[in-house]
Design an enzyme around this catalytic site. Sequence first.
Site, PDB file in Angstrom:
ATOM      1  N   THR A  43       0.827  -1.226   0.000  1.00 50.77           N
ATOM      2  CA  THR A  43       0.000   0.000   0.000  1.00 50.77           C
ATOM      3  C   THR A  43       0.853   1.265   0.000  1.00 50.77           C
ATOM      4  O   THR A  43       0.323   2.370  -0.122  1.00 50.77           O
ATOM      5  CB  THR A  43      -0.926   0.027   1.236  1.00 50.77           C
ATOM      6  OG1 THR A  43      -0.105  -0.173   2.406  1.00 50.77           O
ATOM      7  CG2 THR A  43      -1.984  -1.057   1.173  1.00 50.77           C
ATOM      8  N   ASP A  92       6.330   2.592  -3.043  1.00 53.08           N
ATOM      9  CA  ASP A  92       7.049   1.640  -3.907  1.00 53.08           C
ATOM     10  C   ASP A  92       6.209   0.395  -4.185  1.00 53.08           C
ATOM     11  O   ASP A  92       6.215  -0.130  -5.301  1.00 53.08           O
ATOM     12  CB  ASP A  92       8.351   1.183  -3.236  1.00 53.08           C
ATOM     13  CG  ASP A  92       9.375   2.287  -3.159  1.00 53.08           C
ATOM     14  OD1 ASP A  92       9.027   3.455  -3.448  1.00 53.08           O
ATOM     15  OD2 ASP A  92      10.532   1.987  -2.811  1.00 53.08           O
ATOM     16  N   SER A 118      18.623   0.898   2.341  1.00 52.18           N
ATOM     17  CA  SER A 118      18.508   2.344   2.137  1.00 52.18           C
ATOM     18  C   SER A 118      19.845   3.067   2.192  1.00 52.18           C
ATOM     19  O   SER A 118      20.743   2.699   2.965  1.00 52.18           O
ATOM     20  CB  SER A 118      17.604   2.906   3.237  1.00 52.18           C
ATOM     21  OG  SER A 118      17.731   4.285   3.325  1.00 52.18           O
ATOM     22  N   GLU A 148      20.196   5.639   3.693  1.00 52.64           N
ATOM     23  CA  GLU A 148      20.309   6.162   5.064  1.00 52.64           C
ATOM     24  C   GLU A 148      21.371   5.391   5.857  1.00 52.64           C
ATOM     25  O   GLU A 148      21.868   5.884   6.863  1.00 52.64           O
ATOM     26  CB  GLU A 148      18.968   6.068   5.787  1.00 52.64           C
ATOM     27  CG  GLU A 148      18.028   7.221   5.511  1.00 52.64           C
ATOM     28  CD  GLU A 148      18.546   8.556   6.028  1.00 52.64           C
ATOM     29  OE1 GLU A 148      18.691   8.706   7.245  1.00 52.64           O
ATOM     30  OE2 GLU A 148      18.813   9.449   5.215  1.00 52.64           O
ATOM     31  N   LEU A 191       4.422  -7.398   9.821  1.00 51.39           N
ATOM     32  CA  LEU A 191       5.836  -7.788   9.852  1.00 51.39           C
ATOM     33  C   LEU A 191       6.323  -8.138  11.253  1.00 51.39           C
ATOM     34  O   LEU A 191       7.360  -8.775  11.411  1.00 51.39           O
ATOM     35  CB  LEU A 191       6.713  -6.668   9.264  1.00 51.39           C
ATOM     36  CG  LEU A 191       6.702  -6.590   7.739  1.00 51.39           C
ATOM     37  CD1 LEU A 191       7.359  -5.303   7.259  1.00 51.39           C
ATOM     38  CD2 LEU A 191       7.417  -7.798   7.132  1.00 51.39           C
ATOM     39  N   ARG A 212      16.292  17.687  12.530  1.00 53.51           N
ATOM     40  CA  ARG A 212      16.493  16.373  13.151  1.00 53.51           C
ATOM     41  C   ARG A 212      17.633  16.377  14.171  1.00 53.51           C
ATOM     42  O   ARG A 212      18.586  17.145  14.028  1.00 53.51           O
ATOM     43  CB  ARG A 212      16.775  15.345  12.052  1.00 53.51           C
ATOM     44  CG  ARG A 212      15.569  15.244  11.148  1.00 53.51           C
ATOM     45  CD  ARG A 212      15.776  14.360   9.951  1.00 53.51           C
ATOM     46  NE  ARG A 212      14.529  14.353   9.195  1.00 53.51           N
ATOM     47  CZ  ARG A 212      14.298  13.642   8.115  1.00 53.51           C
ATOM     48  NH1 ARG A 212      15.236  12.862   7.637  1.00 53.51           N
ATOM     49  NH2 ARG A 212      13.137  13.698   7.519  1.00 53.51           N
ATOM     50  N   TYR A 224      16.161   4.754  12.428  1.00 53.96           N
ATOM     51  CA  TYR A 224      15.742   4.148  11.160  1.00 53.96           C
ATOM     52  C   TYR A 224      16.962   3.596  10.414  1.00 53.96           C
ATOM     53  O   TYR A 224      16.951   2.447   9.944  1.00 53.96           O
ATOM     54  CB  TYR A 224      15.019   5.186  10.295  1.00 53.96           C
ATOM     55  CG  TYR A 224      14.785   4.735   8.867  1.00 53.96           C
ATOM     56  CD1 TYR A 224      13.700   3.943   8.532  1.00 53.96           C
ATOM     57  CD2 TYR A 224      15.675   5.094   7.846  1.00 53.96           C
ATOM     58  CE1 TYR A 224      13.492   3.518   7.216  1.00 53.96           C
ATOM     59  CE2 TYR A 224      15.478   4.676   6.537  1.00 53.96           C
ATOM     60  CZ  TYR A 224      14.388   3.888   6.225  1.00 53.96           C
ATOM     61  OH  TYR A 224      14.192   3.469   4.937  1.00 53.96           O
ATOM     62  N   GLU A 239      21.659  14.725  11.494  1.00 55.08           N
ATOM     63  CA  GLU A 239      21.284  14.855  10.078  1.00 55.08           C
ATOM     64  C   GLU A 239      22.224  14.043   9.187  1.00 55.08           C
ATOM     65  O   GLU A 239      23.394  13.816   9.520  1.00 55.08           O
ATOM     66  CB  GLU A 239      21.316  16.348   9.695  1.00 55.08           C
ATOM     67  CG  GLU A 239      20.989  16.674   8.249  1.00 55.08           C
ATOM     68  CD  GLU A 239      19.556  16.316   7.807  1.00 55.08           C
ATOM     69  OE1 GLU A 239      19.276  15.112   7.633  1.00 55.08           O
ATOM     70  OE2 GLU A 239      18.747  17.243   7.620  1.00 55.08           O
ATOM     71  N   LYS A 245      17.675  -0.269   9.415  1.00 55.97           N
ATOM     72  CA  LYS A 245      17.888  -0.712   8.024  1.00 55.97           C
ATOM     73  C   LYS A 245      19.215  -1.451   7.887  1.00 55.97           C
ATOM     74  O   LYS A 245      19.350  -2.381   7.095  1.00 55.97           O
ATOM     75  CB  LYS A 245      17.865   0.494   7.077  1.00 55.97           C
ATOM     76  CG  LYS A 245      16.455   0.931   6.696  1.00 55.97           C
ATOM     77  CD  LYS A 245      15.772  -0.080   5.754  1.00 55.97           C
ATOM     78  CE  LYS A 245      14.335   0.271   5.495  1.00 55.97           C
ATOM     79  NZ  LYS A 245      13.586  -0.746   4.776  1.00 55.97           N
ATOM     80  N   GLY A 284      12.480  22.339   7.815  1.00 58.69           N
ATOM     81  CA  GLY A 284      13.670  22.134   8.642  1.00 58.69           C
ATOM     82  C   GLY A 284      14.928  22.574   7.914  1.00 58.69           C
ATOM     83  O   GLY A 284      14.999  23.697   7.405  1.00 58.69           O
TER      84      GLY A 284
END
Length: 322
Positions: free
Chosen positions: A11, A14, A124, A126, A58, A277, A148, A280, A152, A210
């Site tokens: 949903t 991606d 990712s 990230e 999950l 954040r 996060y 960063e 990952k 931000g």
Amino acid sequence: MTKSALITGVTGQDGSYLAEFLLEKKYKVYGLRRRTSTPNYENVEHIKDQIEWIDGDLTDLSSLIRAVQESQPDEVYNLGAQSFVATSWPQPIATGEITAMGVTNMLEAVRIVKPSAKFYQASSSEMFGKVQETPQKETTPFWPRSPYGAAKMYGHWITVNYRESFNMFACSGILFNHESPRRGMEFVTRKVANAAARIKLGLQNELRMGNLDAKRDWGFAGDYVKAMWLMLQQDTPDDYVISSGETHTVEELLEIAFNYVGLNWRDYVVIDEKFVRPAEVDLLLGDCSKAKERLGWKLEVGFKELVEMMVESDLNKNAKGS
Ligand code: NDP
Ligand code: GDR
């Protein structure tokens, strides 16, 4: 013979593009959906009837085992995640349970029920966080800067580990930021595109933001899901960076979006500490030479075209009042 695919996160942005792509290739597509008080099918409304829906989460291994039993997939795409970086500070444990441990749950379900299924993990950029080299490639060391990113990174290594331990066909796509008109409203590209459209239409008069100096390597989600599929069509499983190979600041994003509607962003943007954040990721720039050479993958939509496509879509949606 018809292939079948199980997609978690179907949903989301991606998941919806990937489901479309696989349906066009005549796959039988199974989509895992989690229980919510108000179901949201906005991204998949147009293909909802073509997806075989399986309820699951999950964080619940038993539901994933059942999902693999029911779908008997040739390919599993694990796209489900708590994917918003900013939320991972106030909700670090939920982020870990879904975005990190959820990967092990999905891998275990595949290993137990159908170990021959090919597995894609949504890793990712990230994970590169405080970047150790530029541009970033498959061999660049990780230094995540958020719960996060750390989650990952766990998901990435557990995928590599299941490939090495159990000989599973498990691939990890290290995807840099990719966007579209279906992007969630809180992510910066959609937030800016939607605000530019609403300000133009007189529905909003300021935009609170931000850090405008952050640099990201942005591409179009529709291009990136093709790379996921290509990874699972190879003879051997491997990990690949997928990126545009260009980096732009958030300020450049504002410039293009507001120019498109004939406005100057400086007249509307207000810096609000709430959107800055705790740590960063200052600069992301990917080198996807490996994917270009081995997968034959290429980018089709450039940055300016992408931003303008998103603003145009939000102009239409807001004008219709949706
Ligand atoms: P979205 O946030 O749009 O979609 C996330 C999906 O995960 C939604 O379908 C959501 O369901 C589902 N989900 C969340 N929690 C659970 C759970 N506990 N159990 C089952 N499903 C769950 O993300 P994107 O489509 O943008 O990204 C797809 C994947 O790729 C994510 O893993 C993301 O972290 C990763 N990624 C994304 C990049 C990008 O730039 N877009 C770049 C690199 C990696 P619901 O609709 O119910 O909320
Ligand atoms: P990101 O995407 O954190 O890179 O993660 P996001 O669009 O949220 O932020 C990009 C950059 O913009 C800066 N920024 C703001 N961001 C948001 N959301 N809202 C603001 O008001 C704002 N102002 C400035 C951020 O600080 C950041 O530097 C996305 C997600 O899709 C992840 O799931 C995925 O793994 C990575 O991309 C690659």
